[in-house]
Every structure is written in structure tokens, then in C-alpha cells.
Design an enzyme around this catalytic site. Structure first.
Site: not given
Ligand code: FPP
Length: 236
Positions: A16, A19, A64, A184
């Protein structure tokens, strides 16, 4: 010197923060994903060198599809490129490619590419790279339930006789060793529908590092953290 793996055989990663990585650098989101693929390439090499048996990566979730169409097509383009450019390296380095999730719903050219890569690498045994594509743990469990219900309907299995192995064996991960460590990146503290059954006794590791920055040193930190934990599997 080789890095200690503390007995970890199977690592899964929720990658993750592509972006945010791009945003911080005032770059387009697509470049964040591109950098994300470079991080994938690097971490697969590093894990192979360390002797990790299985790396399972959450590349595209069943949710997604809700992203803007342009971003979905960027991600699919990167996936095409990745398989095309790295298949030879998988063959050279003994990496077996596996896909979990309902990947047959992807564009037919990608499905063909994946099937070809799976076939080409099927005999490799140094490491398994399991890529989660159009994957959602609830969907995986639903498909497993449907499979088991079919066995019951055919008279092969009595409902009362269904056991935990019947369920594990019906999941996409049936042939993989237990999940030891689930990582994560980017500071989010959620499992986001990833490997919910498999993570029952896994150690969880959350880091603020954004996925494009996740490198060998970050993986070593995660492994060290794992090494300090006491796993009891419900016992004491
Ligand atoms: C999360 O970043 C990343 C994803 C959507 C999945 C990961 C995809 C890759 C690393 C590229 C494709 C992978 C392969 C194997 C070819 P985000 O966009 O959610 O980041 P943000 O939360 O900061 O916006």
C-alpha cells in the site's frame, strides 16, 4: 552475509502507498505504481536470496475495479509488462509463479500470459511467488463453500464430516505452507479482505514505509520483529 529469516517460510504483503509516494514527490499516481513494480521486482529477488519459500503479494483486489478506469488500465498495463519482462528471470532463478484470486475475469490476453507463465515455471522449486489478482478473501471463501457444497451434493462428503482441511484444501492457497508473517505498508491498520482464513495465526507487521520504499532493509526489520515474537497458536 545472509540475513536471518527466523524460520519464516511464507510472507504475504499488502503493498500500500504507491499513490501517496507519488503525491509526496509531486508525480503522477501512475509513476507511483511503476515504482511499486520495481519494489516488487526487488523484494522478490531479495526474498529468494534469503531463502523465503513463498511470497504472496496483493497486487489487485476484487475491490480495485472501483478505481478510476484510467488507473485500472495503468495497473493492468504494468502487470502485462511485469510478466513479460520477468518471466525469464523467474525461470533462471527457480521462481514458480502462482496466482490466487479469480484472475480469469481479467482481460483475455493477460489470462493467456498468466497461464503461459504458470506453465513455464511450474517445475521451479526455489521459491513460489503467489500474486493475488482480482482477489478478495471473502470471494475466495465463497468459492470454497461452493466447491464443498458440490462435493456434498454429489454424495462424496457428509455435511457433518466437513473438516478444517476440507476448507483449507478448497482455498486458492491449498498448496502453500502456512502464512507466517503478514506485512502491510503505508501505516494503514487493516487486512482489507486479504488472506482472512490463512492469517488466523500469522504474525502481523505494520510499517509506515510506503510500498515503493519497501526494500531489503525494511524486510529485514519485519523479519527481526517476527523473530522477537512468541508464537503460541492458541496454546500457552
Ligand atoms: C496500493 O497503492 C497499491 C496497489 C493498488 C496494488 C499494488 C500494485 C502494484 C505494486 C503494481 C502492480 C503489481 C504487479 C505485481 C505488477 P495505492 O494506490 O492504494 O496507494 P495510496 O493508498 O497511497 O493511494
Amino acid at each position: 552475509m545472509s540475513s536471518p529469516t527466523y524460520g519464516v517460510r511464507h510472507i504475504a504483503i499488502i503493498m500500500d502507498g504507491n499513490g501517496r509516494w507519488a503525491k509526496r514527490k509531486h508525480l503522477p499516481r501512475a509513476l507511483g505504481h511503476k515504482k511499486g513494480v520495481e519494489a516488487v521486482r526487488n523484494i522478490v529477488r531479495v526474498a529468494g536470496e534469503m531463502g523465503i519459500e513463498v511470497m504472496t503479494l496483493y497486487a489487485f483486489s476484487s475491490e480495485n475495479w472501483n478505481r478510476p478506469q484510467e488507473e485500472v488500465s495503468d495497473l493492468m498495463g504494468l502487470l502485462r509488462q511485469y510478466i513479460q519482462s520477468d518471466i525469464d528471470e523467474f525461470v533462471e532463478n527457480g521462481v514458480r509463479l502462482k496466482v490466487i484470486g479469480n484472475y480469469r475475469a481479467l482481460d483475455s490476453d493477460i489470462v493467456a500470459m498468466i497461464d503461459n507463465a504458470i506453465e513455464k515455471t511450474a517445475q521451479n522449486s526455489k521459491m513460489t511467488l503467489a500474486v493475488a489478482l482480482n482477489y478478495g478473501a471473502q470471494d475466495e471463501m465463497l468459492r470454497a463453500v461452493q466447491h464443498i457444497a458440490g462435493r456434498v451434493r454429489s454424495g462424496e462428503l457428509e455435511p457433518e464430516a466437513i473438516n478444517l482441511s476440507d476448507i483449507s484444501d478448497a482455498l486458492d492457497t491449498a498448496d502453500l505452507p502456512p502464512l507466517d508473517l503478514l506485512i502491510r505498508t503505508s501505516g494503514e491498520l487493516r487486512l482489507s479482505n486479504f488472506l482472512l482464513w490463512q492469517a488466523a495465526y500469522s504474525e502481523l507487521y505494520f510499517t509506515d514505509a510506503l510500498w515503493p520504499d519497501f526494500d531489503k532493509a525494511e524486510l529485514e526489520k519485519a523479519l527481526q520483529s517476527f523473530g522477537h515474537r512468541e508464537r503460541r497458536f492458541g496454546g500457552r
